[in-house]
Design an enzyme around this catalytic site. Structure first.
Site, PDB file in Angstrom:
ATOM      1  N   GLU A   1      31.537  41.581  48.802  1.00  0.00           N
ATOM      2  CA  GLU A   1      31.669  42.175  50.132  1.00  0.00           C
ATOM      3  C   GLU A   1      33.150  42.396  50.423  1.00  0.00           C
ATOM      4  OE1 GLU A   1      30.708  40.587  54.699  1.00  0.00           O
ATOM      5  OE2 GLU A   1      30.221  39.317  52.990  1.00  0.00           O
TER       6      GLU A   1
ATOM      7  N   PRO B   1      35.679  29.716  37.017  1.00  0.00           N
ATOM      8  CA  PRO B   1      34.361  29.085  36.824  1.00  0.00           C
ATOM      9  C   PRO B   1      34.009  28.811  35.361  1.00  0.00           C
ATOM     10  CG  PRO B   1      34.199  30.770  38.510  1.00  0.00           C
ATOM     11  CD  PRO B   1      35.592  30.881  37.911  1.00  0.00           C
TER      12      PRO B   1
ATOM     13  N   GLY C   1      43.506  42.211  43.500  1.00  0.00           N
ATOM     14  CA  GLY C   1      44.482  42.141  42.426  1.00  0.00           C
ATOM     15  C   GLY C   1      43.900  41.500  41.195  1.00  0.00           C
TER      16      GLY C   1
END
Length: 153
Positions: A120, A90, A46
């Site tokens: 992944e 971040p 999302g």
């Protein structure tokens, strides 16, 4: 126009509301999660809404962009907001996410990750979710067992 970037030019990294939508992809007792490229945590699929989008359109677009699949039918799961949805990216940008989340057990296409966003993807048993799951997504999944039990009675 990328409205989030435009707003950030004005307010810097200060906290702001961020409307978003996401999907819980479910199949045979498992949930598909993605390992995020920005923080290495497991998460749902999302992201932020774009101007003029519905929450359903956002959820479908994000699934296509991030993992290459198209949800066939979306079932409303819940709207999540509040202190538990606070997040610092971040880059230092702070948000209080207001996320509409859908449940999906039928989709088309083949899994193909966007390598710019996703490291992944992996199916996890709902009873064995990873420890390194994003706190926001952990909050969203708190009642997943009850939801699934009611849906598949």
């Amino acid at each position: 126009m990328n409205s989030m970037k435009d707003i950030r030019k004005i307010i810097g990294t200060a906290p702001m509301f961020m409307p978003a939508a996401g999907i819980i992809l479910y199949q045979n007792g498992k949930i598909l999660l993605q390992k995020r490229g920005d923080n290495g945590k497991w998460a749902l699929h999302g992201g932020a809404m774009e101007m003029g989008e519905t929450t359903e359109e956002t959820a479908v677009r994000e699934a296509r962009e991030e993992i290459g699949i198209t949800p066939v039918e979306l079932d409303f799961y819940g709207v999540f907001s509040g202190k538990q949805m606070y997040h610092i990216y971040p880059d230092g940008n702070e948000v209080y996410i207001i996320s509409t989340v859908y449940f999906c057990d039928e989709y088309s296409g083949e899994l193909k990750v966007d390598e710019n966003e996703v490291l992944e993807v992996k199916w996890f048993d709902i009873d064995k979710l990873p420890e390194n799951i994003a706190p926001i997504d952990s909050f969203i999944l708190e009642n997943i067992h009850e939801y699934i039990e009611a849906k598949y009675k």
